[in-house]
Design a protein around this motif. Structure first.
Motif, PDB file in Angstrom:
ATOM      1  N   THR A   1     -37.015 -31.589   3.032  1.00 37.15           N
ATOM      2  CA  THR A   1     -35.598 -31.399   2.699  1.00 37.15           C
ATOM      3  C   THR A   1     -34.756 -32.551   3.222  1.00 37.15           C
ATOM      4  N   ALA A   2     -34.997 -32.948   4.460  1.00 39.11           N
ATOM      5  CA  ALA A   2     -34.228 -34.050   5.046  1.00 39.11           C
ATOM      6  C   ALA A   2     -34.474 -35.360   4.303  1.00 39.11           C
ATOM      7  N   MET A   3     -35.732 -35.608   3.938  1.00 39.44           N
ATOM      8  CA  MET A   3     -36.035 -36.840   3.219  1.00 39.44           C
ATOM      9  C   MET A   3     -35.426 -36.830   1.824  1.00 39.44           C
ATOM     10  N   ALA A   4     -35.451 -35.667   1.176  1.00 38.26           N
ATOM     11  CA  ALA A   4     -34.825 -35.560  -0.141  1.00 38.26           C
ATOM     12  C   ALA A   4     -33.315 -35.766  -0.044  1.00 38.26           C
ATOM     13  N   LEU A   5     -32.713 -35.246   1.013  1.00 38.21           N
ATOM     14  CA  LEU A   5     -31.273 -35.440   1.212  1.00 38.21           C
ATOM     15  C   LEU A   5     -30.961 -36.917   1.431  1.00 38.21           C
ATOM     16  N   ASN A   6     -31.745 -37.570   2.262  1.00 41.45           N
ATOM     17  CA  ASN A   6     -31.529 -38.995   2.506  1.00 41.45           C
ATOM     18  C   ASN A   6     -31.610 -39.783   1.198  1.00 41.45           C
ATOM     19  N   HIS A   7     -32.611 -39.460   0.388  1.00 39.31           N
ATOM     20  CA  HIS A   7     -32.812 -40.120  -0.903  1.00 39.31           C
ATOM     21  C   HIS A   7     -31.618 -39.862  -1.829  1.00 39.31           C
ATOM     22  N   ALA A   8     -31.177 -38.620  -1.894  1.00 39.40           N
ATOM     23  CA  ALA A   8     -30.077 -38.265  -2.802  1.00 39.40           C
ATOM     24  C   ALA A   8     -28.777 -38.955  -2.406  1.00 39.40           C
ATOM     25  N   ILE A   9     -28.550 -39.096  -1.107  1.00 40.16           N
ATOM     26  CA  ILE A   9     -27.324 -39.768  -0.639  1.00 40.16           C
ATOM     27  C   ILE A   9     -27.419 -41.266  -0.850  1.00 40.16           C
ATOM     28  N   GLN A  10     -28.526 -41.866  -0.419  1.00 43.90           N
ATOM     29  CA  GLN A  10     -28.624 -43.321  -0.432  1.00 43.90           C
ATOM     30  C   GLN A  10     -28.853 -43.895  -1.831  1.00 43.90           C
ATOM     31  N   LEU A  11     -29.669 -43.258  -2.632  1.00 43.87           N
ATOM     32  CA  LEU A  11     -29.977 -43.797  -3.957  1.00 43.87           C
ATOM     33  C   LEU A  11     -29.024 -43.297  -5.029  1.00 43.87           C
ATOM     34  N   HIS A  12     -28.721 -42.001  -4.997  1.00 45.14           N
ATOM     35  CA  HIS A  12     -27.936 -41.399  -6.074  1.00 45.14           C
ATOM     36  C   HIS A  12     -26.472 -41.163  -5.717  1.00 45.14           C
ATOM     37  N   ARG A  13     -26.138 -41.287  -4.437  1.00 39.41           N
ATOM     38  CA  ARG A  13     -24.763 -41.010  -3.985  1.00 39.41           C
ATOM     39  C   ARG A  13     -24.300 -39.645  -4.494  1.00 39.41           C
ATOM     40  N   ASP A  14     -25.168 -38.672  -4.389  1.00 36.97           N
ATOM     41  CA  ASP A  14     -24.910 -37.327  -4.909  1.00 36.97           C
ATOM     42  C   ASP A  14     -24.080 -36.535  -3.901  1.00 36.97           C
ATOM     43  N   PRO A  15     -22.829 -36.215  -4.233  1.00 32.59           N
ATOM     44  CA  PRO A  15     -21.984 -35.495  -3.278  1.00 32.59           C
ATOM     45  C   PRO A  15     -22.414 -34.046  -3.052  1.00 32.59           C
ATOM     46  N   ARG A  16     -23.247 -33.513  -3.944  1.00 32.51           N
ATOM     47  CA  ARG A  16     -23.718 -32.124  -3.797  1.00 32.51           C
ATOM     48  C   ARG A  16     -24.897 -32.002  -2.849  1.00 32.51           C
ATOM     49  N   ALA A  17     -25.522 -33.133  -2.537  1.00 30.56           N
ATOM     50  CA  ALA A  17     -26.798 -33.104  -1.822  1.00 30.56           C
ATOM     51  C   ALA A  17     -26.742 -32.396  -0.471  1.00 30.56           C
ATOM     52  N   PRO A  18     -25.726 -32.643   0.383  1.00 30.21           N
ATOM     53  CA  PRO A  18     -25.723 -31.936   1.669  1.00 30.21           C
ATOM     54  C   PRO A  18     -25.681 -30.422   1.521  1.00 30.21           C
ATOM     55  N   GLU A  19     -24.920 -29.925   0.548  1.00 29.13           N
ATOM     56  CA  GLU A  19     -24.852 -28.477   0.355  1.00 29.13           C
ATOM     57  C   GLU A  19     -26.184 -27.945  -0.170  1.00 29.13           C
ATOM     58  N   LEU A  20     -26.828 -28.700  -1.041  1.00 31.14           N
ATOM     59  CA  LEU A  20     -28.150 -28.279  -1.522  1.00 31.14           C
ATOM     60  C   LEU A  20     -29.143 -28.225  -0.370  1.00 31.14           C
ATOM     61  N   ALA A  21     -29.066 -29.184   0.519  1.00 28.55           N
ATOM     62  CA  ALA A  21     -29.954 -29.183   1.680  1.00 28.55           C
ATOM     63  C   ALA A  21     -29.683 -27.978   2.569  1.00 28.55           C
ATOM     64  N   ARG A  22     -28.405 -27.659   2.772  1.00 29.40           N
ATOM     65  CA  ARG A  22     -28.067 -26.495   3.610  1.00 29.40           C
ATOM     66  C   ARG A  22     -28.577 -25.206   2.977  1.00 29.40           C
ATOM     67  N   ARG A  23     -28.502 -25.096   1.673  1.00 31.81           N
ATOM     68  CA  ARG A  23     -29.018 -23.903   0.996  1.00 31.81           C
ATOM     69  C   ARG A  23     -30.530 -23.803   1.170  1.00 31.81           C
ATOM     70  N   THR A  24     -31.212 -24.932   1.086  1.00 31.63           N
ATOM     71  CA  THR A  24     -32.664 -24.929   1.250  1.00 31.63           C
ATOM     72  C   THR A  24     -33.049 -24.491   2.652  1.00 31.63           C
ATOM     73  N   VAL A  25     -32.355 -25.010   3.651  1.00 27.39           N
ATOM     74  CA  VAL A  25     -32.627 -24.623   5.036  1.00 27.39           C
ATOM     75  C   VAL A  25     -32.362 -23.137   5.226  1.00 27.39           C
ATOM     76  N   GLN A  26     -31.265 -22.645   4.662  1.00 28.58           N
ATOM     77  CA  GLN A  26     -30.946 -21.226   4.797  1.00 28.58           C
ATOM     78  C   GLN A  26     -32.002 -20.360   4.121  1.00 28.58           C
ATOM     79  N   ALA A  27     -32.530 -20.829   2.993  1.00 31.01           N
ATOM     80  CA  ALA A  27     -33.577 -20.070   2.302  1.00 31.01           C
ATOM     81  C   ALA A  27     -34.841 -19.970   3.152  1.00 31.01           C
ATOM     82  N   ARG A  28     -35.118 -20.998   3.954  1.00 24.07           N
ATOM     83  CA  ARG A  28     -36.319 -20.980   4.793  1.00 24.07           C
ATOM     84  C   ARG A  28     -36.099 -20.284   6.128  1.00 24.07           C
ATOM     85  N   LEU A  29     -34.893 -20.400   6.674  1.00 20.97           N
ATOM     86  CA  LEU A  29     -34.630 -19.850   8.008  1.00 20.97           C
ATOM     87  C   LEU A  29     -33.836 -18.557   7.989  1.00 20.97           C
ATOM     88  N   GLY A  30     -33.273 -18.210   6.834  1.00 21.72           N
ATOM     89  CA  GLY A  30     -32.464 -16.997   6.753  1.00 21.72           C
ATOM     90  C   GLY A  30     -31.023 -17.263   7.163  1.00 21.72           C
TER      91      GLY A  30
END
Length: 220
Positions: free
Chosen positions: A169-198
């Motif tokens: 998840t962290a590596m995908a977030l880094n990629h999405a920010i640095q390569l794609h400049r995707d403003p949604r990426a941090p929220e997507l990462a937080r959702r993924t973490v929440q899905a795994r940790l509750g």
């Protein structure tokens, strides 16, 4: 000039070289560091820069250590007060996402970039990068294991798989920010973490239950 002042000035100069080197290397890679570039940027002679490290490889290793100090301050230290286990794992993940979201290093995660640069190149620099990733995986796995043992995560949770997912998840977030400049990426990462940790309870009581961990764990 007193010897004490000379030592202080030398340490200050070394710190300035390292800070500039980290900024360059995070965007252009550790191989992008040249003594001439640093000398020009800092208004120093090449001999003056080289005299603080002795070789380019020694400079690269010192830069990795300096980047590790930054990562530790940004990601590990905010989690130290949290209760070991799931609460601390959640704080670690949020600090990790924030560190990437705020682009603490100009080129994104310093260690992801260094891993891509050196993963197929045997030598001391590759070994140092691998050692830091191993230490970080070990830190995450320890907290995941504590969470499973405490019943905070399902009994069948595999800590190794969980850590693999969090790293991905962290590596995908880094990629999405640095390569794609995707403003949604941090929220997507937080959702993924929440899905795994509750989802955290309203009050998790994140109070330290154990003494501080040794400083050698995640980013030595």
């Amino acid at each position: 000039m007193s010897p004490r002042k000379s030592v202080a000035e030398a340490l200050s100069t070394r710190a300035a070289i390292l800070d500039r080197s980290v900024a360059i290397a995070s965007a252009e890679g550790l191989e992008g560091l040249t003594i001439g570039r640093l000398a020009g940027d800092l208004g120093m002679s090449k001999a003056g820069v080289l005299g603080h490290f002795g070789s380019k490889e020694a400079l690269q290793l010192a830069v990795l250590a300096r980047a590790g100090e930054v990562f530790r301050a940004e990601v590990w230290e905010p989690a130290i007060p949290a209760a070991p286990g799931l609460a601390r794992l959640r704080v670690l993940c949020e600090a990790w996402i924030s560190y990437l979201e705020r682009e603490v290093f100009p080129g994104g995660c310093f260690f992801v970039a260094a891993a891509h640069e050196f993963d197929g190149r045997p030598g001391p620099v590759r070994d140092a990068v691998e050692s830091r990733f191993d230490a970080w995986r070990g830190r995450l796995r320890k907290e995941a294991g504590r969470a499973v043992d405490a019943g905070e995560l399902p009994e069948r949770t595999d800590p190794g798989q969980l850590v693999f997912d969090l790293l991905g998840t962290a590596m995908a977030l880094n990629h999405a920010i640095q390569l794609h400049r995707d403003p949604r990426a941090p929220e997507l990462a937080r959702r993924t973490v929440q899905a795994r940790l509750g989802r955290p309870a309203a009050a998790t009581g994140q109070v330290r239950r154990d003494p501080p961990e040794p400083a050698t764990d995640p980013a030595r």
